[in-house]
Design a protein around this motif. Structure first.
Motif, PDB file in Angstrom:
ATOM      1  N   ALA A 158       0.823  -1.206   0.000  1.00  0.00           N
ATOM      2  CA  ALA A 158       0.000   0.000   0.000  1.00  0.00           C
ATOM      3  C   ALA A 158       0.857   1.256   0.000  1.00  0.00           C
ATOM      4  O   ALA A 158       0.486   2.275  -0.587  1.00  0.00           O
ATOM      5  N   LEU A 159       2.004   1.193   0.656  1.00  0.00           N
ATOM      6  CA  LEU A 159       2.899   2.353   0.679  1.00  0.00           C
ATOM      7  C   LEU A 159       3.361   2.728  -0.718  1.00  0.00           C
ATOM      8  O   LEU A 159       3.504   3.913  -1.046  1.00  0.00           O
ATOM      9  N   LEU A 160       3.620   1.730  -1.549  1.00  0.00           N
ATOM     10  CA  LEU A 160       4.127   1.993  -2.890  1.00  0.00           C
ATOM     11  C   LEU A 160       3.027   2.040  -3.939  1.00  0.00           C
ATOM     12  O   LEU A 160       3.310   2.267  -5.117  1.00  0.00           O
ATOM     13  N   ALA A 161       1.786   1.817  -3.513  1.00  0.00           N
ATOM     14  CA  ALA A 161       0.659   1.813  -4.448  1.00  0.00           C
ATOM     15  C   ALA A 161       0.132   3.218  -4.686  1.00  0.00           C
ATOM     16  O   ALA A 161      -1.089   3.445  -4.752  1.00  0.00           O
ATOM     17  N   ASP A 162       1.031   4.160  -4.792  1.00  0.00           N
ATOM     18  CA  ASP A 162       0.673   5.545  -5.059  1.00  0.00           C
ATOM     19  C   ASP A 162       1.786   6.123  -5.937  1.00  0.00           C
ATOM     20  O   ASP A 162       2.968   5.980  -5.623  1.00  0.00           O
ATOM     21  N   GLU A 163       1.424   6.772  -7.030  1.00  0.00           N
ATOM     22  CA  GLU A 163       2.431   7.229  -7.993  1.00  0.00           C
ATOM     23  C   GLU A 163       3.373   8.267  -7.392  1.00  0.00           C
ATOM     24  O   GLU A 163       4.569   8.273  -7.689  1.00  0.00           O
ATOM     25  N   THR A 164       2.864   9.136  -6.550  1.00  0.00           N
ATOM     26  CA  THR A 164       3.725  10.160  -5.948  1.00  0.00           C
ATOM     27  C   THR A 164       4.760   9.514  -5.025  1.00  0.00           C
ATOM     28  O   THR A 164       5.944   9.838  -5.084  1.00  0.00           O
ATOM     29  N   ARG A 165       4.312   8.596  -4.167  1.00  0.00           N
ATOM     30  CA  ARG A 165       5.249   7.939  -3.256  1.00  0.00           C
ATOM     31  C   ARG A 165       6.260   7.090  -4.039  1.00  0.00           C
ATOM     32  O   ARG A 165       7.443   7.038  -3.685  1.00  0.00           O
ATOM     33  N   ALA A 166       5.792   6.434  -5.102  1.00  0.00           N
ATOM     34  CA  ALA A 166       6.704   5.653  -5.931  1.00  0.00           C
ATOM     35  C   ALA A 166       7.726   6.564  -6.598  1.00  0.00           C
ATOM     36  O   ALA A 166       8.916   6.223  -6.692  1.00  0.00           O
ATOM     37  N   THR A 167       7.297   7.736  -7.042  1.00  0.00           N
ATOM     38  CA  THR A 167       8.213   8.699  -7.664  1.00  0.00           C
ATOM     39  C   THR A 167       9.287   9.140  -6.681  1.00  0.00           C
ATOM     40  O   THR A 167      10.468   9.256  -7.034  1.00  0.00           O
ATOM     41  N   PHE A 168       8.897   9.392  -5.441  1.00  0.00           N
ATOM     42  CA  PHE A 168       9.874   9.767  -4.414  1.00  0.00           C
ATOM     43  C   PHE A 168      10.926   8.668  -4.235  1.00  0.00           C
ATOM     44  O   PHE A 168      12.131   8.942  -4.194  1.00  0.00           O
ATOM     45  N   CYS A 169      10.473   7.428  -4.113  1.00  0.00           N
ATOM     46  CA  CYS A 169      11.407   6.324  -3.873  1.00  0.00           C
ATOM     47  C   CYS A 169      12.352   6.116  -5.047  1.00  0.00           C
ATOM     48  O   CYS A 169      13.545   5.859  -4.859  1.00  0.00           O
ATOM     49  N   LEU A 170      11.841   6.251  -6.262  1.00  0.00           N
ATOM     50  CA  LEU A 170      12.697   6.101  -7.437  1.00  0.00           C
ATOM     51  C   LEU A 170      13.736   7.218  -7.510  1.00  0.00           C
ATOM     52  O   LEU A 170      14.902   6.985  -7.846  1.00  0.00           O
ATOM     53  N   ALA A 171      13.336   8.429  -7.176  1.00  0.00           N
ATOM     54  CA  ALA A 171      14.277   9.547  -7.186  1.00  0.00           C
ATOM     55  C   ALA A 171      15.394   9.329  -6.171  1.00  0.00           C
ATOM     56  O   ALA A 171      16.565   9.610  -6.436  1.00  0.00           O
ATOM     57  N   LEU A 172      15.042   8.804  -5.013  1.00  0.00           N
ATOM     58  CA  LEU A 172      16.021   8.602  -3.943  1.00  0.00           C
ATOM     59  C   LEU A 172      16.941   7.419  -4.200  1.00  0.00           C
ATOM     60  O   LEU A 172      17.881   7.188  -3.431  1.00  0.00           O
ATOM     61  N   LEU A 173      16.723   6.691  -5.278  1.00  0.00           N
ATOM     62  CA  LEU A 173      17.650   5.620  -5.652  1.00  0.00           C
ATOM     63  C   LEU A 173      18.999   6.171  -6.076  1.00  0.00           C
ATOM     64  O   LEU A 173      19.930   5.396  -6.311  1.00  0.00           O
ATOM     65  N   ASP A 174      19.130   7.487  -6.203  1.00  0.00           N
ATOM     66  CA  ASP A 174      20.449   8.040  -6.519  1.00  0.00           C
ATOM     67  C   ASP A 174      21.380   8.014  -5.309  1.00  0.00           C
ATOM     68  O   ASP A 174      22.557   8.364  -5.401  1.00  0.00           O
ATOM     69  N   GLY A 175      20.852   7.572  -4.155  1.00  0.00           N
ATOM     70  CA  GLY A 175      21.688   7.407  -2.977  1.00  0.00           C
ATOM     71  C   GLY A 175      21.919   8.662  -2.173  1.00  0.00           C
ATOM     72  O   GLY A 175      22.574   8.632  -1.131  1.00  0.00           O
ATOM     73  N   ARG A 176      21.382   9.779  -2.633  1.00  0.00           N
ATOM     74  CA  ARG A 176      21.597  11.040  -1.927  1.00  0.00           C
ATOM     75  C   ARG A 176      20.359  11.426  -1.124  1.00  0.00           C
ATOM     76  O   ARG A 176      19.279  10.872  -1.320  1.00  0.00           O
ATOM     77  N   ALA A 177      20.538  12.373  -0.218  1.00  0.00           N
ATOM     78  CA  ALA A 177      19.416  12.901   0.556  1.00  0.00           C
ATOM     79  C   ALA A 177      18.819  14.085  -0.199  1.00  0.00           C
ATOM     80  O   ALA A 177      19.552  14.929  -0.717  1.00  0.00           O
ATOM     81  N   TRP A 178      17.495  14.130  -0.272  1.00  0.00           N
ATOM     82  CA  TRP A 178      16.778  15.226  -0.923  1.00  0.00           C
ATOM     83  C   TRP A 178      15.963  15.957   0.134  1.00  0.00           C
ATOM     84  O   TRP A 178      15.509  15.365   1.099  1.00  0.00           O
TER      85      TRP A 178
END
Length: 240
Positions: free
Chosen positions: A19-39
């Protein structure tokens, strides 16, 4: 009527995670943070094209669910993935969710260019991914530095190769030295774990690779192409 106990106690936790990842905005955040840096929360809001208040609500859920960790410095709120396991989970899910042989047409020329850059080379949390990461893993395997037959493992020659480049590896670390990570664009495994992170860090610090813009995409520099040819026999055309 009494509620029956669920046959598998892990099922509610799995459902909550999904359910946490079943939202496009939350999924977008997690994919962006795959760069390993803090945003910052503001950066993530702009990246996902949502209002700061909307971003704050979603980020709060991700932090409470254990997918993100937060740190406050002054008035800024910094977010990052909660750890390597979360990064692998997000990358693996992206691999399973990626389109098949006939992907949807990108929304714009800019989106198409960004997609090509990510497919060519990117960071996956703290290691190299995309065609660049796959090519490096294949070259290491061909030279006997890495084994892929029973999971990823550095050979003795591989350990000496890292040492020869001056890339320090901590054999006493609780983190796996080498592990495979399924690449969502190439559909094959690239090198993760402590060795993958050390190699990525070295490649960026030595100028073998540079980041493109503020996202995850990276590319090999002319110096990096020469170094990868010298140390791993990689044809520069294969990573362009």
């Amino acid at each position: 009527m009494a509620r029956m106990a669920h046959p598998d106690p892990a099922a509610p936790r799995l459902a909550a995670l999904a359910a946490l990842l079943a939202d496009e905005t939350r999924a977008t955040f997690c994919l962006a943070l795959l760069d390993g840096r803090a945003w910052t929360a503001g950066e993530l809001a702009r990246h996902a094209s949502v209002a700061p208040s909307t971003a704050s609500e979603h980020l709060g859920r991700l932090v409470a669910g254990g997918l993100l960790a937060e740190e406050r410095q002054g008035r800024h709120r910094y977010l990052r993935l909660a750890g390597e396991r979360v990064a692998h989970l997000v990358e693996d899910l992206a691999a399973h969710a990626s389109p098949g042989p006939a992907p949807a047409r990108p929304r714009s020329l800019g989106a198409a260019t960004a997609d090509r850059a990510l497919a060519r080379g990117r960071t996956c949390y703290d290691h190299l991914a995309g065609r660049l990461g796959i090519t490096i893993a294949d070259a290491m395997t061909a030279r006997g530095l890495l084994r892929q037959d029973t999971g990823f493992a550095l050979t003795d020659d591989g350990l000496r190769w890292f040492d020869g480049l001056g890339i320090g590896l901590d054999p006493g670390s609780r983190r796996p030295l080498a592990r495979s990570c399924l690449d969502w664009t190439e559909r094959r495994a690239h090198l993760a774990g402590a060795a993958g992170a050390a190699l990525c860090r070295y490649a960026l610090e030595a100028g073998w690779c540079v980041r493109i813009g503020s996202g995850r995409a990276v590319r090999a520099t002319a110096e990096g192409e020469r170094a990868l040819r010298e140390h791993l026999g990689i044809d520069p055309e294969s990573i362009r």
